[in-house]
Design a protein around this motif. Sequence first.
Motif, PDB file in Angstrom:
ATOM      1  N   ALA A  43      20.815  87.023 100.521  1.00 45.43           N
ATOM      2  CA  ALA A  43      19.472  86.840  99.697  1.00 45.43           C
ATOM      3  C   ALA A  43      19.455  85.393  99.715  1.00 45.43           C
ATOM      4  N   ILE A  44      20.442  84.660  99.501  1.00 46.86           N
ATOM      5  CA  ILE A  44      20.521  83.094  99.037  1.00 46.86           C
ATOM      6  C   ILE A  44      20.298  82.485 100.590  1.00 46.86           C
ATOM      7  N   GLN A  45      20.677  83.044 101.603  1.00 45.83           N
ATOM      8  CA  GLN A  45      20.523  82.520 102.906  1.00 45.83           C
ATOM      9  C   GLN A  45      19.120  82.497 103.109  1.00 45.83           C
ATOM     10  N   THR A  46      18.517  83.620 102.971  1.00 48.61           N
ATOM     11  CA  THR A  46      17.023  84.235 103.356  1.00 48.61           C
ATOM     12  C   THR A  46      16.214  83.026 102.453  1.00 48.61           C
ATOM     13  N   ALA A  47      16.415  82.806 101.091  1.00 48.92           N
ATOM     14  CA  ALA A  47      15.594  82.238 100.295  1.00 48.92           C
ATOM     15  C   ALA A  47      15.734  80.582 100.879  1.00 48.92           C
ATOM     16  N   ASP A  48      16.949  80.110 101.126  1.00 48.32           N
ATOM     17  CA  ASP A  48      17.176  78.920 101.488  1.00 48.32           C
ATOM     18  C   ASP A  48      16.134  78.787 102.857  1.00 48.32           C
ATOM     19  N   LEU A  49      16.157  79.407 103.855  1.00 46.10           N
ATOM     20  CA  LEU A  49      15.665  79.328 105.100  1.00 46.10           C
ATOM     21  C   LEU A  49      14.118  79.312 104.902  1.00 46.10           C
ATOM     22  N   VAL A  50      13.659  80.197 103.976  1.00 42.82           N
ATOM     23  CA  VAL A  50      12.199  80.610 103.748  1.00 42.82           C
ATOM     24  C   VAL A  50      11.825  78.947 103.003  1.00 42.82           C
ATOM     25  N   CYS A  51      12.511  78.477 102.197  1.00 42.15           N
ATOM     26  CA  CYS A  51      12.137  77.166 101.440  1.00 42.15           C
ATOM     27  C   CYS A  51      12.017  76.121 102.463  1.00 42.15           C
ATOM     28  N   ALA A  52      13.137  75.898 103.428  1.00 44.31           N
ATOM     29  CA  ALA A  52      12.967  74.881 104.311  1.00 44.31           C
ATOM     30  C   ALA A  52      11.933  75.159 105.491  1.00 44.31           C
ATOM     31  N   THR A  53      11.454  76.400 105.718  1.00 51.26           N
ATOM     32  CA  THR A  53      10.458  76.551 106.469  1.00 51.26           C
ATOM     33  C   THR A  53       9.178  76.097 106.090  1.00 51.26           C
ATOM     34  N   ALA A  54       9.008  76.786 104.755  1.00 53.49           N
ATOM     35  CA  ALA A  54       7.836  76.628 104.197  1.00 53.49           C
ATOM     36  C   ALA A  54       7.421  75.264 103.559  1.00 53.49           C
ATOM     37  N   GLY A  55       8.459  74.375 103.246  1.00 50.66           N
ATOM     38  CA  GLY A  55       8.476  73.278 102.601  1.00 50.66           C
ATOM     39  C   GLY A  55       8.424  73.172 101.318  1.00 50.66           C
ATOM     40  N   PHE A  56       9.139  74.274 100.621  1.00 50.09           N
ATOM     41  CA  PHE A  56       9.404  74.382  99.227  1.00 50.09           C
ATOM     42  C   PHE A  56      10.777  73.421  98.978  1.00 50.09           C
ATOM     43  N   THR A  57      10.313  72.318  98.199  1.00 46.31           N
ATOM     44  CA  THR A  57      11.414  71.340  97.850  1.00 46.31           C
ATOM     45  C   THR A  57      11.403  71.556  96.359  1.00 46.31           C
ATOM     46  N   ASN A  58      12.712  71.390  95.736  1.00 45.36           N
ATOM     47  CA  ASN A  58      12.915  71.401  94.498  1.00 45.36           C
ATOM     48  C   ASN A  58      12.278  72.659  93.626  1.00 45.36           C
ATOM     49  N   LEU A  59      12.358  73.455  94.107  1.00 48.39           N
ATOM     50  CA  LEU A  59      11.558  75.007  93.548  1.00 48.39           C
ATOM     51  C   LEU A  59      12.896  75.366  92.449  1.00 48.39           C
ATOM     52  N   PRO A  60      12.400  75.325  91.236  1.00 45.13           N
ATOM     53  CA  PRO A  60      13.395  76.038  90.227  1.00 45.13           C
ATOM     54  C   PRO A  60      13.814  77.458  90.593  1.00 45.13           C
ATOM     55  N   THR A  61      15.355  77.493  90.697  1.00 51.75           N
ATOM     56  CA  THR A  61      15.725  78.752  90.918  1.00 51.75           C
ATOM     57  C   THR A  61      16.983  79.459  90.241  1.00 51.75           C
ATOM     58  N   THR A  62      16.712  80.597  90.087  1.00 53.57           N
ATOM     59  CA  THR A  62      17.465  81.690  89.351  1.00 53.57           C
ATOM     60  C   THR A  62      18.346  82.627  89.983  1.00 53.57           C
ATOM     61  N   ARG A  63      19.662  82.711  90.065  1.00 51.91           N
ATOM     62  CA  ARG A  63      20.305  83.968  90.761  1.00 51.91           C
ATOM     63  C   ARG A  63      21.002  84.512  89.783  1.00 51.91           C
ATOM     64  N   ASP A  64      20.871  85.970  89.942  1.00 51.36           N
ATOM     65  CA  ASP A  64      21.473  86.767  88.849  1.00 51.36           C
ATOM     66  C   ASP A  64      21.936  88.209  89.614  1.00 51.36           C
ATOM     67  N   GLN A  65      23.215  88.713  89.140  1.00 50.25           N
ATOM     68  CA  GLN A  65      23.675  89.892  89.762  1.00 50.25           C
ATOM     69  C   GLN A  65      22.570  91.107  89.538  1.00 50.25           C
ATOM     70  N   ALA A  66      21.649  91.090  88.575  1.00 50.05           N
ATOM     71  CA  ALA A  66      21.023  92.097  88.234  1.00 50.05           C
ATOM     72  C   ALA A  66      20.023  92.556  89.213  1.00 50.05           C
ATOM     73  N   LEU A  67      19.623  91.445  90.215  1.00 53.17           N
ATOM     74  CA  LEU A  67      18.839  91.672  91.423  1.00 53.17           C
ATOM     75  C   LEU A  67      19.729  91.871  92.811  1.00 53.17           C
ATOM     76  N   ASN A  68      20.647  92.215  92.367  1.00 54.66           N
ATOM     77  CA  ASN A  68      21.928  92.689  93.666  1.00 54.66           C
ATOM     78  C   ASN A  68      21.346  94.109  94.128  1.00 54.66           C
ATOM     79  N   GLU A  69      21.543  94.297  95.362  1.00 53.30           N
ATOM     80  CA  GLU A  69      21.479  95.562  96.043  1.00 53.30           C
ATOM     81  C   GLU A  69      22.319  96.670  95.173  1.00 53.30           C
ATOM     82  N   ARG A  70      21.570  97.930  95.407  1.00 56.31           N
ATOM     83  CA  ARG A  70      22.598  98.729  94.713  1.00 56.31           C
ATOM     84  C   ARG A  70      24.044  99.052  95.265  1.00 56.31           C
ATOM     85  N   HIS A  71      24.899  99.264  94.263  1.00 53.12           N
ATOM     86  CA  HIS A  71      26.289  99.547  94.572  1.00 53.12           C
ATOM     87  C   HIS A  71      26.396 100.842  95.509  1.00 53.12           C
ATOM     88  N   TYR A  72      26.852 100.723  96.632  1.00 52.23           N
ATOM     89  CA  TYR A  72      27.057 102.072  97.446  1.00 52.23           C
ATOM     90  C   TYR A  72      28.219 102.801  97.051  1.00 52.23           C
TER      91      TYR A  72
END
Length: 201
Positions: A59-88
């Motif tokens: 997810a972090i890699q995807t977000a980084d590539l999205v921001c780099a491609t779209a030109g989103f710079t200095n976008l306030p970012t929060t990462r939390d395991q509450a948003l993790n995939e379900r545990h299989y």
Amino acid sequence: MPYLVLLRHGESQWNLENRFTGWVDVPLSSKGEEEARAAGAKLAGLTFDHLFTSVLQRAIQTADLVCATAGFTNLPTTRDQALNERHYGDLQGLNKAETARQYGEEQVKIWRRSYDVRPPNGESLADTAARVLPYYEAHILPLLRAGKNVLVVAHGNSLRALVMHLDRLSPAEVLELNIPTGAPLYYELDAEGNVLAKRYL
């Protein structure tokens, strides 16, 4: 009116290998990197006030590539395991086709798609919703109600739980819901955070 965009990460290495991934921290495949850049190109005309991701690298890699491609710079970012995939649970790392041969296709479909049936030692979608939705209510919805635009980059099942809530789907309806990788899902909301319109970009 604020908008909320939900994005499932690009294809991971274990998506490619058809394995149950869950909380195992695997990277994007090369196709997944391309999907992330393509999603960034689709989002380039939008503006966001905050980005939320899980703590897993796909997810972090995807977000980084999205921001780099779209030109989103200095976008306030929060990462939390509450948003993790379900545990299989015990299925993590197993090939899905081999697991279907072992347990039967119908049982594996129930584990993957049902609302409240847990895989062995894992989370059901209901369990996933029990952490995703309080996080959404506490951290994301207040921003939307303040008129802020929010991007969430997460996972198939954490986003299924959120879409189920936003779209008011029943447990039976969510059974057939699939969130594709790398496809931005755009929600237009009213001032209270209720859905006015939605579409894939």
